[in-house]
Design a protein around this motif. Structure first.
Motif, PDB file in Angstrom:
ATOM      1  N   GLN A   1       0.833  -1.204   0.000  1.00 42.08           N
ATOM      2  CA  GLN A   1       0.000   0.000   0.000  1.00 42.08           C
ATOM      3  C   GLN A   1       0.869   1.256   0.000  1.00 42.08           C
ATOM      4  N   GLY A   2       0.335   2.303  -0.622  1.00 40.76           N
ATOM      5  CA  GLY A   2       1.049   3.574  -0.679  1.00 40.76           C
ATOM      6  C   GLY A   2       2.081   3.643  -1.794  1.00 40.76           C
TER       7      GLY A   2
ATOM      8  N   LYS B   1     -10.737   4.048   5.748  1.00 44.00           N
ATOM      9  CA  LYS B   1      -9.801   5.123   5.411  1.00 44.00           C
ATOM     10  C   LYS B   1      -9.611   5.274   3.899  1.00 44.00           C
ATOM     11  N   ALA B   2     -10.015   4.267   3.128  1.00 38.27           N
ATOM     12  CA  ALA B   2      -9.844   4.301   1.671  1.00 38.27           C
ATOM     13  C   ALA B   2     -10.733   5.348   0.995  1.00 38.27           C
TER      14      ALA B   2
ATOM     15  N   PHE C   1      -8.711   7.953  -0.608  1.00 43.05           N
ATOM     16  CA  PHE C   1      -8.043   7.440  -1.801  1.00 43.05           C
ATOM     17  C   PHE C   1      -8.986   7.548  -3.006  1.00 43.05           C
ATOM     18  N   TYR C   2     -10.218   7.079  -2.838  1.00 45.89           N
ATOM     19  CA  TYR C   2     -11.176   7.137  -3.948  1.00 45.89           C
ATOM     20  C   TYR C   2     -11.480   8.577  -4.349  1.00 45.89           C
TER      21      TYR C   2
ATOM     22  N   GLY D   1      -2.950   0.843  -6.180  1.00 45.43           N
ATOM     23  CA  GLY D   1      -4.390   1.088  -6.254  1.00 45.43           C
ATOM     24  C   GLY D   1      -4.746   1.955  -7.446  1.00 45.43           C
ATOM     25  N   LYS D   2      -3.967   2.991  -7.676  1.00 41.58           N
ATOM     26  CA  LYS D   2      -4.210   3.871  -8.824  1.00 41.58           C
ATOM     27  C   LYS D   2      -4.007   3.117 -10.128  1.00 41.58           C
TER      28      LYS D   2
ATOM     29  N   LYS E   1      -9.522  11.120  -4.075  1.00 42.07           N
ATOM     30  CA  LYS E   1      -8.338  11.633  -4.767  1.00 42.07           C
ATOM     31  C   LYS E   1      -8.341  11.216  -6.242  1.00 42.07           C
TER      32      LYS E   1
END
Length: 165
Positions: A97-98, A130-131, A134-135, A102-103, A137
């Protein structure tokens, strides 16, 4: 270099391994152990995954770096007979992760969605996950709140999110 390939029934153990390593960390502060165990069995049992993959209810894709599995994503085109590609699952191993995986997965799904004439992407995410950031963004917007009864007295408390293509 990250490689993404479609999964088959032969990849069930890989999918289960990623789920088993990500779910407890992702949901330990959100769900009880009993609900977590119930959902893991409901969604990731051999029988459930075979049905999802064989019937093409969801298309699973696995992300690798060289020979190491990093993540998986499961999608459905023409969700509810609409021009929507639905992201049902996306899980990235904690140690990966990070790092932009994911992107990369969402970008790959967006490309597949465009090829399938989808006009948007949709997903549900637990309201306490917490995701959500992310979505957001990546351009997803919260559309609504949704509570889904999944059996055994358990409830999924989600945001419905969408992104126009």
């Amino acid at each position: 270099m990250i490689t993404i390939r479609e999964a088959s029934i032969a990849d069930i153990n890989t999918i289960q391994d990623v789920a088993n390593k990500t779910w407890p960390i992702t949901y330990c502060e959100i769900l009880s152990k009993e609900q977590l165990d119930y959902m893991m069995d409901l969604i990731y049992s051999d029988e459930s995954l075979i049905k999802q993959i064989q019937n093409q209810e969801q298309l699973f894709y696995i992300a690798y770096e060289e020979t190491s599995v990093l993540a998986f994503i499961a999608i459905e085109h023409n969700y509810k007979s609409e021009a929507v590609t639905r992201i049902h699952k996306i899980y990235i191993l904690p140690e990966a992760q990070g790092k932009g995986i994911g992107k990369i997965l969402i970008d790959a799904v967006q490309k597949l969605a465009n090829e399938n004439n989808s006009t948007s992407l949709s997903l549900n995410v637990n309201r306490f996950n917490k995701a959500i950031a992310f979505y957001q963004k990546l351009g997803f917007k919260i559309i609504a709140e949704e509570n889904i009864e999944i059996g055994n007295g358990y409830l999924m408390e989600d945001y419905k999110m969408g992104k126009k293509l």
